[in-house]
Design an enzyme around this catalytic site. Structure first.
Site, PDB file in Angstrom:
ATOM      1  N   LYS A  22      -5.157   3.374  13.395  1.00  0.00           N
ATOM      2  CA  LYS A  22      -4.909   1.974  13.047  1.00  0.00           C
ATOM      3  C   LYS A  22      -4.644   1.148  14.294  1.00  0.00           C
ATOM      4  O   LYS A  22      -5.208   0.052  14.477  1.00  0.00           O
ATOM      5  CB  LYS A  22      -3.728   1.902  12.088  1.00  0.00           C
ATOM      6  CG  LYS A  22      -3.507   0.531  11.474  1.00  0.00           C
ATOM      7  CD  LYS A  22      -2.339   0.581  10.493  1.00  0.00           C
ATOM      8  CE  LYS A  22      -2.795   1.173   9.179  1.00  0.00           C
ATOM      9  NZ  LYS A  22      -2.003   2.242   8.670  1.00  0.00           N
ATOM     10  N   ARG A 115       3.751  -0.856  10.586  1.00  0.00           N
ATOM     11  CA  ARG A 115       2.878   0.088   9.890  1.00  0.00           C
ATOM     12  C   ARG A 115       2.737   1.385  10.677  1.00  0.00           C
ATOM     13  O   ARG A 115       2.682   1.373  11.905  1.00  0.00           O
ATOM     14  CB  ARG A 115       1.480  -0.513   9.696  1.00  0.00           C
ATOM     15  CG  ARG A 115       1.410  -1.686   8.738  1.00  0.00           C
ATOM     16  CD  ARG A 115      -0.036  -2.135   8.569  1.00  0.00           C
ATOM     17  NE  ARG A 115      -0.194  -3.095   7.483  1.00  0.00           N
ATOM     18  CZ  ARG A 115      -0.152  -4.414   7.632  1.00  0.00           C
ATOM     19  NH1 ARG A 115       0.036  -4.925   8.849  1.00  0.00           N
ATOM     20  NH2 ARG A 115      -0.293  -5.214   6.593  1.00  0.00           N
ATOM     21  N   THR A 134       4.263   1.348   5.064  1.00  0.00           N
ATOM     22  CA  THR A 134       4.176   0.014   5.660  1.00  0.00           C
ATOM     23  C   THR A 134       5.407  -0.783   5.240  1.00  0.00           C
ATOM     24  O   THR A 134       5.846  -0.700   4.082  1.00  0.00           O
ATOM     25  CB  THR A 134       2.898  -0.711   5.187  1.00  0.00           C
ATOM     26  OG1 THR A 134       1.761  -0.050   5.723  1.00  0.00           O
ATOM     27  CG2 THR A 134       2.890  -2.161   5.631  1.00  0.00           C
ATOM     28  N   GLN A 181       3.204  -5.751  14.229  1.00  0.00           N
ATOM     29  CA  GLN A 181       2.255  -6.866  14.263  1.00  0.00           C
ATOM     30  C   GLN A 181       2.895  -8.118  13.667  1.00  0.00           C
ATOM     31  O   GLN A 181       3.542  -8.058  12.619  1.00  0.00           O
ATOM     32  CB  GLN A 181       1.006  -6.488  13.467  1.00  0.00           C
ATOM     33  CG  GLN A 181      -0.133  -7.478  13.552  1.00  0.00           C
ATOM     34  CD  GLN A 181      -1.383  -6.950  12.855  1.00  0.00           C
ATOM     35  OE1 GLN A 181      -1.293  -6.130  11.939  1.00  0.00           O
ATOM     36  NE2 GLN A 181      -2.539  -7.401  13.280  1.00  0.00           N
ATOM     37  N   HIS A 845     -34.420  25.833 -14.751  1.00  0.00           N
ATOM     38  CA  HIS A 845     -34.201  27.267 -14.924  1.00  0.00           C
ATOM     39  C   HIS A 845     -33.197  27.601 -16.025  1.00  0.00           C
ATOM     40  O   HIS A 845     -33.484  28.384 -16.928  1.00  0.00           O
ATOM     41  CB  HIS A 845     -33.727  27.889 -13.603  1.00  0.00           C
ATOM     42  CG  HIS A 845     -33.151  29.252 -13.777  1.00  0.00           C
ATOM     43  ND1 HIS A 845     -31.798  29.475 -13.958  1.00  0.00           N
ATOM     44  CD2 HIS A 845     -33.740  30.467 -13.859  1.00  0.00           C
ATOM     45  CE1 HIS A 845     -31.593  30.766 -14.127  1.00  0.00           C
ATOM     46  NE2 HIS A 845     -32.742  31.381 -14.064  1.00  0.00           N
TER      47      HIS A 845
END
Length: 893
Positions: A22, A115, A134, A181, A845
């Site tokens: 990530k 995360r 997360t 982030q 078959h």
């Protein structure tokens, strides 16, 4: 700071060992200029140093290594212990201080998303999506550090432990980074797939969108709007009722709220926004060179990308180039036609592609109308579909092989967009007529005039002569010269076989259809064909089953032989026989069987699989099953009884016809059809038998060349030859030394392991779209599993799931549930009272043998080996084509 913390601007795909999948993707996209919210990664070095604070982890690693993916209770117990332990382990001060400095530099007054990012995450063939945790809208230093600690611990969630075990990732080898982030507070967010994850169509961008943060969508709390964009145009939009959304709280964290009634059905994106987002997805796809699963959000009129990973669920594309302006090419699965859908190694695929007679520039070349995808062979039928009659006839022909293939092709060729852009290749009609014309003419001659009694001697002589010529051709040469001769032999095999052998069973097939149609018209009794099918004379596969029954009867008299059959290492079986009482008697019978049938095995269409002569491991359980479920001599008695029943049915049919107007004429015509049917249908298995004779020769040559290359140090071991193609092997034998050969072989071995886990589609296009036909409604009880009826009769019994013949443990009165069967599975038919298969059709078959043995059978039930549980009590209706679970194993209905 580089050891413990890296900003996105200093990360790319090469940083994966430090920041996980990530984190590497976010850094890669940041450097490529995509709109990614800023942030940093806490590296795997920090995680490693954190774990070293614990003196208990070494013992936990050992316990993890002993767990299997299906030991869910043990996984849950150990995972909870490890997580509880890790949240109490202190973060090393050097790690803590680096994280805090990076956070302050990024902006301590902002909120962040935290995360997990594992080193085995977001990889091309293992996404690990959702395996770790997360945390959103994290505010302040202490919240941040606690979220990071929880992410580290989440490497040991139940789902993460089980996923690693299932995908064979060592627990110690997977390291964890943490992505920090900056939060974006979106009005709309969602997931975008740059290929349709349902149909597999590579040109369709599929977008899910909902209000608020994307976690509501990812976690399945809400339904999402669906938008699909193809070639810059919005082709589909489905607006969902969106009752809930997740929003950020000012003090940190999130809250789930119910949306106002007037908001719930409001469109999340307009058409222009969906097209803009799809264009951004296409740019990301081009950057990575593969289709992507993208998490995105829309805030203040701007799109942001918060994650991108490869889509790992798409079935690989056929390796073919389609000229611009042509319709997508349509491919059908060869494995479904041959009742063997397992992955095949590259050499096996190369042999099959060389064997196909059409679309070849040279007899030794691989067929251009075939393609490998996911370790399976697919046939490009597009050139045939350019002929208008083929668009009507081919789906009907294919339905006899697999009803769902026929139906799917029929539906697809009805698309006007497909027909409009079909390639017009000159000479296709002429080539088809030249190839099929003589075969059909000879089949009609056999149907109307030729003596059926002469067919078996001719065909058997042809088999012996072809086998002798094949061995003689390659016996006087070696190395590159021998391989060239072998390629010639392979390239001509199928064409010769069709020309010489197919007119006989084809006449039998036509006769069976006419018998069914005329008996329905004249006698109102189409099902009489089911009795006429029993115990067909001269069927090599049926005779093989009878000989295996004879082997079981021979073994019964010698307890030590029986014990060997049930317990010895199959590779040592023949040698061990010499040391037990009765071993000499059974050994003689065994050797006689192997002389005729030793070149066969389950999945025999894959030449790279060991034959019974090399490894009887798949044969011995069948002999054991026969001894446990069939009385001595019963198999022979049943066969003779089947002959009598068929002869009686034929005689009674003719007697009834003679009593009708023009009865003498009807009876005379039907008598001819019955002679042809009973005389020639038994030859249906001879072409496959001939192929296996040649496959045995080919396999022996390739193993010997592989052995020589291994002795010379070119290959590490003999079996590596099966991971090459015929042309690649030829170049090696001619002295060319390919650079990075070992790396190529290792990559192909890894690919093959991955391909073994895939489920191949019956039909797919060159764009990756998987064509799934709608099954017609049937006269079946509610809740029944619908399939194709191929052998009449109704039976109730215990379901026994058989995925591989060597693992079969059928008991008397049980119904066999299998993914497929081919001649190598035939020994198990004596032990079963009914048959259910995931693939197949009226003329494949398993269906033919089931009719000969009088076993009710249903085929074409997708996922039957999973939807029916081992030990369930079921009703199998081979007349109407369904299976009904009467009682679940354990008593549940």
């Amino acid at each position: 700071m580089d050891r413990y913390v890296l900003d996105f601007s200093r990360i790319d795909k090469s940083s994966l060992p430090l920041v996980g999948g990530k984190g590497a993707n976010l850094g890669e996209m940041t450097q490529a200029g995509f709109p990614v919210p800023s942030g940093f990664c806490v590296t795997t070095e920090a995680y490693r140093d954190f774990l070293e604070q614990s003196s208990e982890m070494p013992a936990y690693w050992e316990q993890l290594d002993r767990l299997q993916a299906d030991q869910l209770d043990d996984i849950a117990h150990l995972g909870r212990i490890i997580r509880d332990h890790l949240v109490s382990v202190p973060i090393p001060e050097s790690v803590r201080s680096d994280i805090v400095r990076a956070w302050r530099r990024a902006g301590g007054d902002h909120a962040y998303a935290v995360r997990s990012s594992a080193t085995a995450e977001d990889l091309p063939h293992a996404s690990f999506a959702g395996q770790q945790d997360t945390y959103l809208n994290i505010c302040g230093e202490e919240q941040l550090l606690q979220a990071i600690r929880k992410c580290w611990a989440s490497l040991f969630t139940d789902r993460a432990i089980s996923y690693r075990a299932k995908n064979r990732f060592g627990h110690r080898s997977v390291m964890l980074s943490v992505v920090v982030q900056r939060m974006v507070f979106p009005e709309v967010s969602g997931i975008m797939f740059t290929a349709d994850p349902i149909s597999g169509h590579r040109g369709t961008v599929s977008i899910d969108a909902s209000f608020g943060l994307g976690e509501a969508l990812v976690s399945g709390l809400v339904s999402a709007d669906l938008y699909q964009v193809r070639a810059g145009e919005l082709i589909l939009q489905n607006i969902a009722r969106k009752k809930l959304a997740i929003f950020a709280l000012p003090e940190g964290g999130t809250v789930t709220k119910e949306l106002p009634e007037e908001e719930q059905e409001r469109q999340a994106l307009n058409a222009a926004q969906a097209i803009e987002l799809a264009a951004l997805g296409e740019k990301i796809k081009r950057h990575y060179g593969s289709d992507q699963d993208v998490e995105w959000c829309l805030a203040e009129g701007r799109f942001y990308i918060v994650q991108s990973r490869p889509i790992t669920s798409l079935y690989p594309l056929p390796s073919v180039a389609v000229p611009a302006g042509e319709s997508p090419h349509l491919f059908i699965s060869f494995g479904h036609q041959q009742m063997m859908t397992d992955a095949i190694r590259p050499m096996g695929l190369s042999l099959l592609r060389t064997m196909f007679p059409f679309g070849k520039s040279d007899v030794r070349a691989e067929n251009e109308n075939t393609a490998a995808a996911g370790g399976r062979l697919f046939i490009d039928i597009t050139p045939l579909l350019a002929l208008k009659p083929a668009r009507t006839l081919l789906p009907k022909v294919l339905s006899n092989i697999d009803e769902m293939i026929g139906a799917g092709v029929g539906e697809y060729v009805g698309r006007e967009s497909f027909v409009r852009h079909l390639p017009r290749k000159p000479g296709v009609r002429t080539a088809v007529v030249r190839f099929l014309g003589p075969i059909l003419l000879r089949a009609v001659r056999n149907l109307l005039f030729a003596s059926p009694d002469k067919a078996h001697p001719f065909v058997n002589a042809y088999l012996r002569d072809s086998d002798s010529r094949g061995k003689k051709t390659i016996s006087a040469s070696a190395g590159a010269e021998r391989l060239i001769l072998l390629q010639d032999q392979i390239g001509l095999l199928l064409r010769r076989m069709f020309m010489e052998l197919m007119p006989y069973p084809l006449a039998g097939i036509i006769a069976s259809r006419l018998i069914r149609a005329l008996s329905n018209r004249w006698l109102n009794d189409p099902d009489i064909v089911n009795v006429l099918n029993k115990s067909l004379p001269g069927n090599l596969t049926s005779e093989m089953g009878l000989l295996i029954g004879d082997l079981a009867d021979t073994a019964r008299s010698y307890p030590q032989v029986v014990e060997l059959i049930r317990s010895v290492d199959p590779l040592q079986f023949r040698d061990k026989l010499r040391k037990v009482v009765g071993g000499d008697v059974f050994g003689e019978a065994w050797d006689r069987f192997m002389e005729v049938y030793g070149m066969r095995c389950p999945g025999e269409i894959d030449m790279t699989r060991p034959r019974w002569l090399e490894d009887p491991g798949t044969l011995l359980p069948s002999i054991d099953s026969h001894m446990r479920t069939v009385r001595p001599g019963e198999h022979r008695v049943k066969f003779v009884q089947g002959v009598k029943e068929a002869e009686t049915a034929a005689r009674q049919m003719l007697e009834r016809l003679r009593l009708q107007p023009f009865g003498w004429l009807k009876a005379r015509l039907m008598s001819r059809l019955l002679r042809v049917f009973r005389g020639l249908m038994g030859l249906r298995e001879h072409p496959k038998y001939l192929m296996m004779l040649h496959f045995s020769i080919i396999r022996g040559v390739l193993r010997e060349e592989g052995r020589q290359l291994a002795v010379a140090g070119v290959l590490e071991k003999e079996e590596d030859v099966f991971y090459l193609t015929l042309d690649e092997l030829l170049r090696l034998l001619q002295g060319e030394r390919a650079g990075q050969l070992q790396a190529l072989l290792e990559r192909r071995k890894q690919e093959f392991e991955r391909f073994c886990e895939l489920t191949p589609p019956r039909i797919m296009t060159s764009e990756g779209e998987i064509i799934t036909a709608r099954r017609k409604r049937q006269d079946a009880p509610e809740g029944a599993l619908l399939g194709t009826p191929v052998s009449a009769g109704v039976v109730e019994g215990i379901a026994r799931i058989v995925l591989r013949p060597e693992e079969a443990r059928l008991n008397k009165g049980e119904i066999m549930i299998a993914p497929f069967t081919d001649p190598g599975w035939t020994p198990l038919f004596h032990s079963a009272v009914g048959l259910v298969m995931e693939v197949g059709g009226l003329m494949t078959h398993g269906a033919v043998v089931a009719r000969e043995y009088g076993l009710p059978a249903v085929v074409g039930i997708d996922g039957a080996t999973e939807r029916i549980c081992d030990g369930d009590r079921i009703r199998l209706d081979g007349t109407r084509g369904y299976v009904l679970v009467l009682e679940r194993n354990g008593g549940e209905r």
